[in-house]
Design an enzyme around this catalytic site. Structure first.
Site: not given
Ligand code: PMT
Length: 410
Positions: A219, A287, A314, A352
């Site tokens: 990315n 991801d 993970p 999260k």
């Protein structure tokens, strides 16, 4: 640029190994001595093929130590004393050979012996041909040394003496001086700053998830935000481990840096850095990764594009946030959103399990990914603070101050 006043009175043991960049070490000695540093030098046998002992001696105004077996040197200054009577050992240039010997714990010449016997911090400035630097052996040696706490400055990209281009050029003398000053400043802060005695883990940059040996999913994260946060926490005295994906940034001064490529490596490096008081996850972790990445280059065999099956990586932030003895007291995540920033980020904080989340809009046109500025909202249990657009360094400083205020109130 780091403040160089801190260098006055410091003692550096400079190990000069055998590379063409050794000529820059003469300049390094001058620049350090101008700033009040006492420089003592160890010159390897190969190093002496590139610079003369006389030049090094004239510039350090001291004996040049060269031989493990020299009775004179050993009686005047044994190699154990040599390795301990310094505040910092700097290896410049650090050749592939010396890095390998350091990683293996060898003691086959004075330089390697001193580096093995020392109880002082060590900084290396690698310099070698680009292919030697990129070779898996050198990368593994460097990673091992960094995991043991060895600090690194450079290497830089550029044209090599051998006319190849890429990473491998030794950092310039003034960059090394800056890194040394940054190290001593961080060390002083570690004793005095508001985060003195606190350990922090910061993730930064992208992850690269291999498709095959030459292709990967990535990315646009540059690492600017995460690296700035690591530097800002270190400037307030925290002992920082920065776990960084591939970026083009120099390692921030005063931080221990672990370089990784994939999300799974990032998680392992973060877990290895525990226990910690603070975790800040600013990395843009992929991801998903390719399930069963090929160990051979995928071929265009006329059968159309390959089908890539993805599997979930993970979640490092969620893992670090899990309740338990090893959970850092303060876990901070980032949320990169392209719409409904506050709503999505608030939900992400709950999902999260982190304490704070820093929400930033990464829509096309904002320039957040890769750019120098950021516009963020700090979301905590008791409300939201929206900060004006500012340089990422300033976001980092403000966030580090908020972290320090959190611990001051505990
Ligand atoms: O690197 P720069 O160019 O300076 O850009 C900075 C940045 C935009 C990358 C940074 O400010 C940022 O927003 N980082 C988080 C990017 C991201 O992955 O956001 P997310 O919303 O997908 O993830 C939420 C949080 O979970 C993040 O803290 C992320 O680090 C973490 N995460 C995500 C997935 C995963 N597998 N593990 C994680 O730890």
């Amino acid at each position: 640029m780091a403040d160089h006043a801190i260098l006055a009175g410091k003692r550096v043991l400079l190990v000069i190994a055998g590379g063409i960049a050794a000529y820059k070490s003469l300049e390094l000695i001058r620049r350090l001595r101008e700033r009040g540093v006492t420089v003592r030098a160890v010159l390897t046998e190969a190093g002496a093929r590139f610079v003369t002992p006389l030049s090094v001696q004239a510039l350090t105004e001291d004996t040049v130590y060269r031989d493990l077996w020299s009775l004179t040197d050993e009686s005047e200054m044994g190699h154990i004393r040599l390795s301990r009577e310094a505040d910092l050992l700097v290896v410049a240039p650090a050749t592939a050979n010396l890095l390998a010997r350091m990683a293996a714990g060898m003691a086959d010449d004075l330089a390697a012996t001193v580096l093995l016997a020392t109880d002082k911090p060590v900084m290396v400035a690698p310099a070698m041909n680009v292919r030697m630097w990129q070779h898996a052996a050198t990368q593994a040696n460097m990673a091992l040394l960094e995991s043991r706490g060895v600090l690194r400055v450079g290497p830089n990209d550029g044209v090599m003496a051998c006319n190849e281009y890429g990473p491998g050029r030794m950092a310039e003398p003034m960059e090394i001086v800056d890194a040394i000053a940054g190290f001593f400043a961080a060390e002083a802060n570690r004793l005095q700053g508001p985060l003195a005695g606190r350990r922090a883990i910061v993730t930064s940059g992208p992850t690269h998830e291999p498709i095959d040996p030459v292709r990967y999913i990535a990315n646009r994260s540059s690492g600017k935000q995460g690296h700035a946060i690591a530097a800002a926490l270190a400037a307030l005295g925290a002992e920082v481990t920065l776990v960084s994906g591939p970026t083009r940034l120099p390692d921030p001064a005063g931080c221990r840096v672990t370089h990784i490529e994939t999300a799974r490596e990032m998680l392992a490096a973060c877990e290895a850095a525990l226990p910690a008081d603070i975790a800040v996850c600013a990395a843009a972790v992929a991801d998903w990764r390719v399930d069963g990445a090929s160990d051979r280059k995928l071929k265009k065999d006329g059968g159309g594009p390959p089908a890539l099956a993805l599997t979930e990586n993970p979640d490092i932030l969620a893992t670090l946030s899990q309740p338990g003895e090893r959970r850092p007291a303060l876990v901070v995540g980032f949320a990169a959103e392209t719409g409904d920033v506050l709503a999505y980020a608030t939900a992400k904080r709950a999902r999260k399990g982190c304490d704070w989340i820093v929400a930033n809009d990464v829509s096309p046109g904002t320039g957040t990914f890769g750019g120098s500025d950021n516009t963020v909202h700090l979301i905590r249990a008791d409300g939201v603070e929206s900060w004006p657009t500012m340089p990422k360094d300033a976001v980092a400083t403000r966030l580090a101050e908020a972290v320090a205020a959190f611990f001051a109130g505990k």
